[in-house]
Scaffold this active site. Structure first.
Site, PDB file in Angstrom:
ATOM      1  N   TYR A  51      82.680  18.325 -68.216  1.00  0.00           N
ATOM      2  CA  TYR A  51      82.079  19.160 -67.172  1.00  0.00           C
ATOM      3  C   TYR A  51      82.090  20.644 -67.552  1.00  0.00           C
ATOM      4  O   TYR A  51      82.075  21.507 -66.664  1.00  0.00           O
ATOM      5  CB  TYR A  51      82.804  18.941 -65.844  1.00  0.00           C
ATOM      6  CG  TYR A  51      82.366  17.681 -65.116  1.00  0.00           C
ATOM      7  CD1 TYR A  51      81.049  17.550 -64.654  1.00  0.00           C
ATOM      8  CD2 TYR A  51      83.242  16.638 -64.857  1.00  0.00           C
ATOM      9  CE1 TYR A  51      80.635  16.420 -63.969  1.00  0.00           C
ATOM     10  CE2 TYR A  51      82.835  15.496 -64.168  1.00  0.00           C
ATOM     11  CZ  TYR A  51      81.533  15.390 -63.731  1.00  0.00           C
ATOM     12  OH  TYR A  51      81.117  14.276 -63.044  1.00  0.00           O
ATOM     13  N   PHE A  59      84.542  24.845 -57.761  1.00  0.00           N
ATOM     14  CA  PHE A  59      85.080  23.501 -57.586  1.00  0.00           C
ATOM     15  C   PHE A  59      85.551  22.858 -58.903  1.00  0.00           C
ATOM     16  O   PHE A  59      85.985  21.707 -58.905  1.00  0.00           O
ATOM     17  CB  PHE A  59      84.026  22.599 -56.918  1.00  0.00           C
ATOM     18  CG  PHE A  59      82.706  22.509 -57.648  1.00  0.00           C
ATOM     19  CD1 PHE A  59      82.534  21.668 -58.742  1.00  0.00           C
ATOM     20  CD2 PHE A  59      81.618  23.279 -57.231  1.00  0.00           C
ATOM     21  CE1 PHE A  59      81.323  21.597 -59.417  1.00  0.00           C
ATOM     22  CE2 PHE A  59      80.396  23.205 -57.902  1.00  0.00           C
ATOM     23  CZ  PHE A  59      80.256  22.359 -59.001  1.00  0.00           C
ATOM     24  N   HIS A 117      78.531   9.404 -61.588  1.00  0.00           N
ATOM     25  CA  HIS A 117      77.858  10.467 -62.342  1.00  0.00           C
ATOM     26  C   HIS A 117      76.661   9.868 -63.051  1.00  0.00           C
ATOM     27  O   HIS A 117      76.719   8.730 -63.521  1.00  0.00           O
ATOM     28  CB  HIS A 117      78.802  11.061 -63.399  1.00  0.00           C
ATOM     29  CG  HIS A 117      78.069  11.913 -64.402  1.00  0.00           C
ATOM     30  ND1 HIS A 117      77.784  13.239 -64.164  1.00  0.00           N
ATOM     31  CD2 HIS A 117      77.497  11.595 -65.596  1.00  0.00           C
ATOM     32  CE1 HIS A 117      77.081  13.708 -65.198  1.00  0.00           C
ATOM     33  NE2 HIS A 117      76.891  12.730 -66.072  1.00  0.00           N
ATOM     34  N   GLU A 128      75.885  13.505 -73.471  1.00  0.00           N
ATOM     35  CA  GLU A 128      76.931  12.795 -72.723  1.00  0.00           C
ATOM     36  C   GLU A 128      77.222  11.414 -73.315  1.00  0.00           C
ATOM     37  O   GLU A 128      78.375  10.974 -73.319  1.00  0.00           O
ATOM     38  CB  GLU A 128      76.507  12.675 -71.256  1.00  0.00           C
ATOM     39  CG  GLU A 128      76.507  14.024 -70.546  1.00  0.00           C
ATOM     40  CD  GLU A 128      75.972  13.972 -69.127  1.00  0.00           C
ATOM     41  OE1 GLU A 128      75.968  15.035 -68.464  1.00  0.00           O
ATOM     42  OE2 GLU A 128      75.574  12.883 -68.662  1.00  0.00           O
TER      43      GLU A 128
END
Ligand code: GDP
Ligand code: MG
Length: 143
Positions: A51, A59, A117, A128
């Site tokens: 991330y 956050f 996700h 990813e």
């Protein structure tokens, strides 16, 4: 339409809720094939790196601590228009805004703990998938 691959993560809340099979069914019902799969318990470094694009967001620390709170299932999904199709069946990031019948509407409790996700573009899908899978861990299921 092109055959694409995309990365899915079933997050700790959905694994803890015993929804792995139900979520896999949604993928298969949408015509997506699982061509790679593993269960992992991410550490801070692996979750934080995944991330990294959100590092400056307020956050970020909560997100990393949630993503390391229990096992996840990471999968490579393949199919026509897989990236957009997967995002569509996941539903909006905030489950309160997710459409009826979407995974997040049915399995997520909040924007912090939102069950799944999915890669958001061809570029992020490529990055990813490579973040979690070696080339020989993504299988040929065309035959
Ligand atoms: P996604 O692509 O739909 O997962 O959403 P983003 O890429 O924008 O954000 C990544 C993840 O960070 C989301 O799935 C949420 O778990 C979390 N997140 C995003 N926005 C917020 C927010 O405003 N507050 C909190 N607490 N978490 C958020
Ligand atoms: Mg995203």
């Amino acid at each position: 339409m092109a055959i694409e691959r995309t990365l899915s993560i079933i997050k700790p809340d959905a694994v803890g809720g015993n929804h792995i099979g139900a979520i896999y069914s949604r993928f298969e019902e949408a015509g997506l094939k699982i061509v790679g799969a593993k269960m992992l318990h991410l550490d801070d470094e692996k979750a934080g790196g995944f991330y990294a694009e959100h590092k400056e967001r307020p956050f970020y620390n909560d997100l990393v601590s949630f993503m390391t709170s229990g096992p996840v299932v990471v999968s490579v999904l393949e199919g026509e228009n897989a990236i957009a199709k997967h995002r569509e069946i996941m539903g909006a990031t905030n489950p309160a805004e997710a459409a009826e019948g979407t995974i997040r509407k049915d399995f997520a409790s909040s924007i912090d703990e939102n069950a799944v996700h999915g890669s958001d573009s061809a570029e992020s899908a490529k990055r990813e998938i490579a973040y979690f899978f070696n080339e020989d861990e993504v299988l040929d299921r065309t035959r």
